[in-house]
Design an enzyme around this catalytic site. Structure first.
Site: not given
Ligand code: GAL
Length: 646
Positions: A118, A276
């Site tokens: 990110e 994710e």
């Molecule tokens: C994303 C990030 C992860 C974690 C997640 C939590 O933005 O890549 O490492 O922090 O959010 O929602």
């Protein structure tokens, strides 16, 4: 394994454990983990760990630390914290990526490389400033050019030496908020420069991995409509786009779809990775509610419906401390596998296994496209006036939503995309003319395409210099109108107009315009410009351009989009003429066609109970088969993936 997980992302924020000083690397823990994952038959998405700096590096080499918008040098801390132009960072981050690639290159179960994490943020340090001046020199070649393009004679800003140029930050050109500065050309260039600088960090690591591993796809994970970086430019350097989907509470399902489609559009419709999503809840909202039963499954399939070829979670286990200890995970603090969340993950895992490769690589057969441009958004946000109520992402969303509700497949494309595959293009607030957009739109309409343009279009060149001679600049001939002035409305002010006998509100901006060849479809009801055009249609070549001079309501936009789509001969996901009377905000339909067949995805975000299918098909998620004309039953939070028979 029990949850059906077949690919794991490893090594995202691991730098400090992997490297304790300039020369000492220790991969033992990672080796162990890679072994364990591999022995269990799982694939790996291997990250490079460089999204958070080790403390020793910050102490010894302070050039790795960023300087913020106010000019303050940051201390060590947080993540996504490296100065992109730090010589130390640019030395050690690709070095680590290369060492990882060398160490794990023979692991055939590594199916993707995940650079950093990110990316984002800004830096205003001395190293960045030096690099900014070089970037400007490369772009403008001479100071005369820069002075012209920045219109720097304004407020006596003419530069006689490159070293006179400073950052447009809180200490100089800033006006009200970080996005807004009094020199929009400079602000835009800084954003482009910063995006390019960070992109170079990504490329450094990409090249390092690629120099060792010739074929495994490399990506980095994006965030929805993330403002800091020009993702369209970045995507050209990625083998596959991936992104992290964390929808807000009570979000409209169309808005999640809007995000998915922007990512699919970044590589001309190629499928992307859902890198994710939380299986349950996040920890960073004001109030972090859980995904209700079935919602994680529904949203996972929504990603697949819009082009995802992976469904991945953050995170496997809830951590025992620090910031994300209350972030949801497949396995919670109890360590048990009889939780609701674990069960839902397992069920999805089993289902996806059954689905197999059916939809992988599937393309969305869209004949309509929406143009989204990062630079246009930046320029509109940076400008002083005409209204703080202008919202590029939200205005485009209104048009997006019309297609969503009408079940018309839509691509969201960058400005430089080839338009030849489309019959309908919508380009709301096409403020900035770049990438020869006026020429491609002209060619598109001439050969029969239908185009929808709106207010705030055709204003500037790519450096935010006004194109003189009247709005909408080079789009005047396609639109067949001249916009003389605009009425700018407060939140409590509205105008109105009629379309097909129904009255709709006009909001935010009302263009006051003269037809120059266009047919007037509707006029304003009120104010000193009552009776003047608000909606026009201009026949141009074989096609036509609609111009919407105001921010219309969703109801109006649905009607207009439906009519223009019909005129363009565009069908919905069921192969029928779109019909606004049947529009639904909660029963979502998409199409993906892969080597294994044509698939209709139907997702029930609301209370709908059924719909009529227009051709024979088999549901891949159940044993149900349907004949043309059948009513297909939909459960709440239900999903169907129907393989259509030709
Ligand atoms: C994303 C990030 C992860 C974690 C997640 C939590 O933005 O890549 O490492 O922090 O959010 O929602």
């Amino acid at each position: 394994k029990k949850a059906g997980i077949d690919v794991v992302t490893l090594n995202v924020f691991n730098w400090a454990l992997l490297q304790r000083d300039e020369t000492t690397y220790d991969f033992s823990l990672l080796d162990e983990t890679v072994d364990r994952v591999s022995e269990n038959g799982m694939k790996i998405c291997m990250a490079t760990s460089t999204a958070a700096l080790p403390a020793w590096m910050a102490k010894k080499y302070p050039d790795v630390l960023r300087t913020d918008f106010e000019g303050r040098k940051r201390n060590f801390g947080y993540r996504h914290n490296a100065c992109p132009n730090s010589p130390t960072f640019r030395k050690y981050s690709p070095l680590l990526a290369k060492k990882l690639a060398e160490r794990y290159k023979d692991r055939k179960n590594i199916v993707a490389w995940h650079i950093s994490n990110e990316y984002g943020g800004f830096c205003y340090c001395e190293n960045c400033l030096k690099a900014f001046r070089v970037w400007l020199k490369n772009k403008y070649k001479t100071l005369d050019n820069l002075n012209y393009e920045w219109n720097s004679a304004f407020w006596s800003h003419t530069f006689y030496d490159w070293d006179e140029i400073v950052f447009p930050n809180a200490l100089s050109e800033n006006f009200e908020n970080e996005a807004q500065t009094v020199f929009q050309g400079a602000a835009l260039d800084y954003k482009r420069f910063n995006s390019d600088s960070i992109m170079q960090n990504y490329i450094d690591e990409y090249d390092a991995v690629r120099s060792v591993i010739p074929d495994v796809p490399i990506t980095t994970n994006f965030m929805p409509f993330f403002n800091d970086l020009d993702y369209h430019k970045w995507a050209k350097h990625m083998d596959m786009v991936s992104w992290d989907n964390y929808p807000e509470r009570d979000i409209e399902p169309a808005k999640i779809a809007y995000r998915h489609d922007t990512f699919r559009g970044m590589k001309s419709g190629k499928s992307f990775m859902l890198m994710e999503q939380t299986p349950s809840w996040v920890n960073w909202m004001e109030v972090n509610g859980s995904k209700k039963p079935g919602v994680m499954r529904l949203w996972s399939y929504q990603a697949v419906a819009h082009g995802a070829d992976t469904v991945m979670f953050f995170q496997l286990r809830m951590s025992r401390g620090s910031n994300e200890k209350f972030h949801g995970a497949v396995i919670d603090h109890s360590g048990r596998d009889d939780t609701r969340v674990f069960k839902e993950c397992s069920e999805l895992g089993a289902e996806l296994k059954k689905l197999g490769s059916a939809t992988l690589g599937g393309r969305t057969p869209a004949r309509a496209a929406l143009i989204f441009d990062w630079n246009t958004r930046w320029a509109l946000e940076a400008s002083a006036g005409p209204s703080k109520r202008l919202d590029y992402v939200e205005e485009l969303y209104k048009y997006y939503k019309a297609f969503y509700e009408l079940d018309i497949p839509l691509d969201i494309i960058p400005m430089d995309e080839d338009l030849s595959g489309y019959d309908l293009v919508v380009a709301p607030m096409l403020y900035m003319m770049k990438d020869g957009i006026e020429n491609s739109l002209e060619a598109f309409v001439k050969r029969g395409g239908k185009l929808i343009l709106t207010y705030m279009s055709g204003y500037t060149d790519e450096n935010d210099l006004i194109i003189m001679g009247g709005y909408p600049g080079p789009l005047k001939s396609i639109a067949g109108v001249w916009v003389e002035e605009k009425d700018i409305l407060r939140e409590d002010e509205h105008n109105s107009f009629e379309y097909k006998g129904v009255k709709y509100t006009a909001d935010i901006v009302c263009d006051i315009m003269h037809p120059e060849g266009a047919e007037v479809i509707s006029t304003y009801d009120e104010s000193f410009y009552a009776g003047t055009p608000v909606i026009t249609k201009n026949k141009f070549g074989e096609g036509a351009c609609y111009y919407v001079g105001t921010s219309g309501s969703t109801e109006f936009i649905n009607e207009l989009v439906c009519d223009v789509a019909r005129e363009a001969g565009i069908k919905n996901c069921l192969g029928e003429e779109p019909d606004s009377a049947k529009a639904s905000a909660t029963l979502e339909m998409t199409r993906r066609n892969s080597d294994e067949g044509d698939f209709l995805f139907v997702l029930n975000h609301g209370d709908e109970t059924d719909f009529e299918i227009t051709c024979d098909g088999d549901d891949l998620l159940s044993t149900d088969s349907f004949k043309k004309g059948d009513r297909v039953k939909m459960d709440k939070v239900g999903v169907r993936i129907i393989k259509l028979q030709k």
